[in-house]
Design an enzyme around this catalytic site. Structure first.
Site, PDB file in Angstrom:
ATOM      1  N   HIS A 424       0.929  -1.070   0.107  1.00 32.43           N
ATOM      2  CA  HIS A 424       0.119  -0.154   0.029  1.00 32.43           C
ATOM      3  C   HIS A 424       0.756   1.185  -0.061  1.00 32.43           C
ATOM      4  O   HIS A 424       1.469   1.624   0.883  1.00 32.43           O
ATOM      5  CB  HIS A 424      -0.909  -0.013   1.248  1.00 32.43           C
ATOM      6  CG  HIS A 424      -1.915   1.090   1.295  1.00 32.43           C
ATOM      7  ND1 HIS A 424      -1.959   2.081   2.423  1.00 32.43           N
ATOM      8  CD2 HIS A 424      -2.907   1.568   0.524  1.00 32.43           C
ATOM      9  CE1 HIS A 424      -2.834   2.775   2.262  1.00 32.43           C
ATOM     10  NE2 HIS A 424      -3.417   2.677   1.143  1.00 32.43           N
ATOM     11  N   ARG A 425       0.792   1.784  -1.215  1.00 29.99           N
ATOM     12  CA  ARG A 425       1.741   2.888  -1.342  1.00 29.99           C
ATOM     13  C   ARG A 425       3.308   2.604  -1.162  1.00 29.99           C
ATOM     14  O   ARG A 425       4.030   3.560  -0.832  1.00 29.99           O
ATOM     15  CB  ARG A 425       1.452   4.256  -0.266  1.00 29.99           C
ATOM     16  CG  ARG A 425      -0.289   4.498  -0.454  1.00 29.99           C
ATOM     17  CD  ARG A 425      -0.482   5.500   0.711  1.00 29.99           C
ATOM     18  NE  ARG A 425      -1.818   5.545   0.801  1.00 29.99           N
ATOM     19  CZ  ARG A 425      -2.340   6.185   1.946  1.00 29.99           C
ATOM     20  NH1 ARG A 425      -1.757   6.888   2.798  1.00 29.99           N
ATOM     21  NH2 ARG A 425      -3.684   6.349   1.729  1.00 29.99           N
ATOM     22  N   GLU A 451       1.558  -0.274  -5.091  1.00 27.68           N
ATOM     23  CA  GLU A 451       0.401   0.685  -5.398  1.00 27.68           C
ATOM     24  C   GLU A 451       0.681   2.304  -5.408  1.00 27.68           C
ATOM     25  O   GLU A 451       0.906   2.633  -4.423  1.00 27.68           O
ATOM     26  CB  GLU A 451      -0.821   0.569  -4.259  1.00 27.68           C
ATOM     27  CG  GLU A 451      -2.189   1.208  -4.518  1.00 27.68           C
ATOM     28  CD  GLU A 451      -2.593   1.695  -3.353  1.00 27.68           C
ATOM     29  OE1 GLU A 451      -3.947   2.102  -3.570  1.00 27.68           O
ATOM     30  OE2 GLU A 451      -1.847   1.971  -2.400  1.00 27.68           O
ATOM     31  N   HIS A 466      -0.286  10.418  -2.571  1.00 31.53           N
ATOM     32  CA  HIS A 466      -1.557  10.087  -2.087  1.00 31.53           C
ATOM     33  C   HIS A 466      -2.499  11.080  -2.419  1.00 31.53           C
ATOM     34  O   HIS A 466      -3.889  10.658  -2.574  1.00 31.53           O
ATOM     35  CB  HIS A 466      -1.343  10.045  -0.515  1.00 31.53           C
ATOM     36  CG  HIS A 466      -2.531   9.831   0.194  1.00 31.53           C
ATOM     37  ND1 HIS A 466      -3.574   8.806  -0.118  1.00 31.53           N
ATOM     38  CD2 HIS A 466      -3.143  10.314   1.317  1.00 31.53           C
ATOM     39  CE1 HIS A 466      -4.522   8.695   0.701  1.00 31.53           C
ATOM     40  NE2 HIS A 466      -4.665   9.887   1.397  1.00 31.53           N
ATOM     41  N   GLU A 560      -3.792   3.849  -8.718  1.00 36.48           N
ATOM     42  CA  GLU A 560      -5.136   4.289  -8.541  1.00 36.48           C
ATOM     43  C   GLU A 560      -5.311   5.770  -9.112  1.00 36.48           C
ATOM     44  O   GLU A 560      -4.490   6.480  -8.898  1.00 36.48           O
ATOM     45  CB  GLU A 560      -5.438   4.351  -6.896  1.00 36.48           C
ATOM     46  CG  GLU A 560      -6.723   4.918  -6.455  1.00 36.48           C
ATOM     47  CD  GLU A 560      -6.950   5.379  -5.072  1.00 36.48           C
ATOM     48  OE1 GLU A 560      -7.789   6.260  -4.752  1.00 36.48           O
ATOM     49  OE2 GLU A 560      -6.432   4.771  -4.274  1.00 36.48           O
TER      50      GLU A 560
END
Length: 745
Positions: A424-425, A451, A466, A560
């Site tokens: 995640h990130r 990601e 983000h 994303e």
């Protein structure tokens, strides 16, 4: 439904240098349906190691009088320092010739450093024992008694004219069949030819590509096109010794493609460059080519490294290139051979010698500058320790010179999990999020996918952040030149004050450095504040497609699109540049390890008609997709996870990324309650189910998995993950991919 229900990850085309012949089968972690047979992969394994004390002094006059003090060491030193090796030659009898560079970092502080080749004999530490020490024997002094050099040198008036680090910056070396040495140099840059005694045989060969600022022939007012210390750090030789391949360490000053490094060809018989060149692309502008070794006709091993050391290291890699193979952009196709930040060390050779010496073993030194393939196929790797400046292993202590042997052995991986692990990130629990350091850490920790959240710059380049507001994730607030760009905007219905990517060009964003977004939660991550740039999507994809997961597959990317409706309103659509970049990197096929995700629905429907890669609808625990709000559509995220909503999603997507509470809500006391039907219903609709976000700190965990009342202390993340996997979840996003991978492994 247009798309296949199963989210499978198939191995990308790999050469035999990485994967032994094996069928590319669905399954493994990140696939649907496991492969009980595992996979055959090449696992670089440490089999021998030896070190030389950083403080070793060789015979000779004092050195380092002008060296910059560091790590408790200050010159002058009572003899000649051996600051690691920037190039090595296999002598064929268990010994090696090691080339030290120009001394202490510059012309100005290295006039008392003598340029030498040392014969070294490693007493290897292996599984069977051994001292693990490097013995230094005879040395060859580089000299110019025949006055081949026509510019002033330090020892000009002496008979031997011993060469020093103020005269030349020697960095790479090969040995000809007649016993002479060819040396790559950086002040010119030049090619030097010396005999077996170190005597210069001819004038330094000038570089056809240009000059550095230290070039002695630089004309008044002439602008050098090679940056200081960016010349011939790497030099390879054909097997017959006729052709040399010097490589520029950095980009040319005026090259618009700052990730380009150029390989030249030099004919030793003709004494001239042939005019043939090849282009190699690094992962980022600042990365360097540290060494090269020719393994066969047209095939070379190249070291690509960054300038970080210790835990901050990101890229310390060996790639194989074939001069006969280029990609559509004209760059040599590169294949990962060795990530020096993750070398299997089952015998724990060197354990206890500082950071990176356990299992896996790492060589996280700043100057990873030697790779040699031995006759038995093993790789010798070594470092230049920039004495006394580097302290990668133990802070405050100068790094020793290290030599290590790595066996590229083929192993069968164990049965891989069916559960997909997404970094995640990156690995944002350990490095500032959305940096190449965070993504590389996730890869090292066995994530199947990394990601990046994507936003656009003013000039339409997709970068990983983000949010488009970057006040909390970069040092922009401390930059007075950008103070006037602080504004208040309405983003997806919320008023936000700060600095926004769409108000900066990529060049301007490149001047910023990343910061930890949650410093009070993850104070250890603040040690990396100010080190890393904001990466572009291209750089993230490039890192992933040249990386191999722990089960031997190409690492996937799970981008994303952030605020697509908002960016559309600015004329900065995210979808077209995303699809174009995936195509440019060869990641637009149905089997490509790529999944595009979004909290909005309209852009996923648009992408469904634009690309063959898989799509995932993100679903929050509350609220509604912003595109539906703008359109006056009353549906909320809760409506999307009804049976009817999931059936509708299956028309344009392959999976859903669900907020954890939609799958297993929490009770009044914060504990996990009973699972809802959503996972079952999604599966019946033919959708994979990935959950977010799994974090180890107590404040993010259900009550029964917290370790204490301290909200920032780590709790039992593995316990939480097991409950969700037991409920049928197919994959998860985690800030701590090491824990996630070990749990589902």
């Amino acid at each position: 439904m247009r798309r296949s229900a199963a989210v499978t990850v198939l191995a990308a085309a790999m050469t035999v240098a990485l994967l032994a012949p094996a069928p590319a089968t669905a399954g493994g972690r990140g696939g649907g349906g496991g492969d009980d047979r595992g996979r055959h992969v090449v696992q670089p394994t440490l089999v021998a190691r030896a070190t030389l004390s950083a403080d070793f002094i060789a015979p000779g006059p004092p050195s380092g009088a002008a060296a910059t003090p560091a790590n408790g060491r200050q010159g002058p030193f009572p003899g000649q320092v051996v600051p690691g090796f920037s190039g090595m030659v296999d002598a064929g009898d268990g010994t090696f010739w090691g080339l030290t560079d120009n001394g202490f970092g510059s012309k100005a502080n290295s006039a008392d450093f003598l340029l030498r080749l040392y014969r070294v004999t490693p007493d290897w530490q292996t599984a069977r024992g051994g001292a693990g020490q490097i013995q230094v024997g005879e040395f060859i002094s580089l000299r110019d008694p025949d006055r081949r050099i026509d510019f002033p040198i330090v020892n000009d008036a002496t008979p031997d004219r011993l060469l020093t680090g103020a005269d030349l910056d020697v960095e790479s070396v090969v040995r000809a069949k007649d016993g002479t040495f060819w040396i790559g140099e950086e002040f010119g840059p030049f090619l030097l030819h010396v005999d077996a005694s170190g005597k210069l045989l001819a004038p330094p060969v000038p570089f056809v590509g240009g000059k550095s600022p230290q070039n002695p022939y630089l004309e008044p007012g002439e602008t050098p096109n090679i940056r200081a210390s960016r010349g011939f750090e790497a030099l390879a030789s054909s097997r017959d010794g006729r052709l040399l391949y010097p490589i520029t360490e950095g980009a040319f000053v005026d090259d618009p493609q700052q990730r380009r490094r150029t390989i030249y060809e030099f004919d030793t018989a003709a004494g001239s460059y042939t005019g043939r060149t090849w282009a190699y692309q690094t992962h980022r502008d600042a990365n360097l080519v540290g060494d090269a070794f020719m393994t066969g006709r047209g095939e070379l091993l190249l070291i690509e490294r960054d300038d970080f050391e210790g835990p901050a290291s990101v890229v310390k890699r060996v790639y194989r290139v074939d001069l006969r193979r280029t990609d559509p952009d004209g760059y040599l196709t590169k294949t990962l051979v060795l990530d020096a930040l993750k070398i299997a060390n089952p015998d724990r050779l060197g354990s206890g010698d500082g950071y990176g010496t356990d299992d896996p073993f790492a060589l996280p030194v700043q100057s990873f500058e030697t790779v040699v393939q031995l006759r038995d196929g093993r790789l010798l790797i070594a470092n230049d320790n920039n004495y006394p400046g580097n302290a990668a292993r133990i802070p405050g202590t100068p790094d020793d010179t290290e030599m290590a042997l790595v066996d590229l052995r083929t192993v069968r991986t164990p049965h891989a999990s069916d559960v997909t692990v997404v970094g995640h990130r990156g690995a944002s629990g350990y490095r500032p999020e959305h940096t190449l350091a965070s993504y590389e850490t996730a890869i090292l920790q066995c994530a199947d996918y990394i990601e990046p959240d994507l936003v656009a710059t003013k000039d339409g380049v997709l970068v990983a952040r983000h949010e488009n507001e970057i006040g909390g994730t970069t040092d922009v607030a401390a930059r007075p030149e950008f103070a006037a760009r602080q504004v208040t905007k309405v983003i997806d219905g919320r008023s936000v004050t700060g600095w926004f990517t769409e108000d900066f060009t990529l060049a301007e964003l490149r001047t910023l450095r990343a910061r930890e977004r949650l410093p009070e939660v993850r104070p250890a991550n603040t040690a990396f504040d100010g080190l890393y740039e904001i990466p572009t999507l291209d750089e993230v994809l490039d890192l992933a497609r040249h990386s191999v997961s722990c089960d031997g597959r190409q690492v996937g990317v799970y981008p994303e699109t952030k605020h697509p409706t908002y960016f559309d309103s600015l004329g900065l659509s995210l979808e077209e540049p995303l699809v174009a970049q995936l195509a440019a990197d060869g990641l637009d096929g149905r089997r490509a390890p790529v999944i595009i995700q979004s909290f909005e629905t309209g852009n996923l429907r648009q992408l469904d008609a634009m690309t063959r890669v898989r799509l995932a609808q993100l679903v929050d625990c509350s609220g509604a997709p912003h595109d539906l709000v703008v359109a006056g559509d009353p549906r909320t995220y809760r409506d999307l996870v009804t049976r009817r909503g999931l059936a509708e999603i299956s028309r344009y997507a392959d999976g859903v990324g669900l907020c954890k509470d939609l799958m297993i809500p929490r009770t009044a006391d914060g504990s996990l309650g009973a699972p809802t039907p959503v996972i079952r219903d999604a599966h019946r609709a033919g959708l994979e189910v990935h959950g977010w976000t799994f974090r180890r700190e107590n404040q993010f965990l259900p009550a029964q998995f917290r370790s204490s009342a301290d909200p920032n202390a780590p709790g039992d993340l593995a316990g939480e993950i097991r409950v969700f996997v037991g409920a049928g979840m197919d994959g998860l996003f985690s800030d701590n991919p090491d824990i996630a991978a070990a749990t589902v492994g």
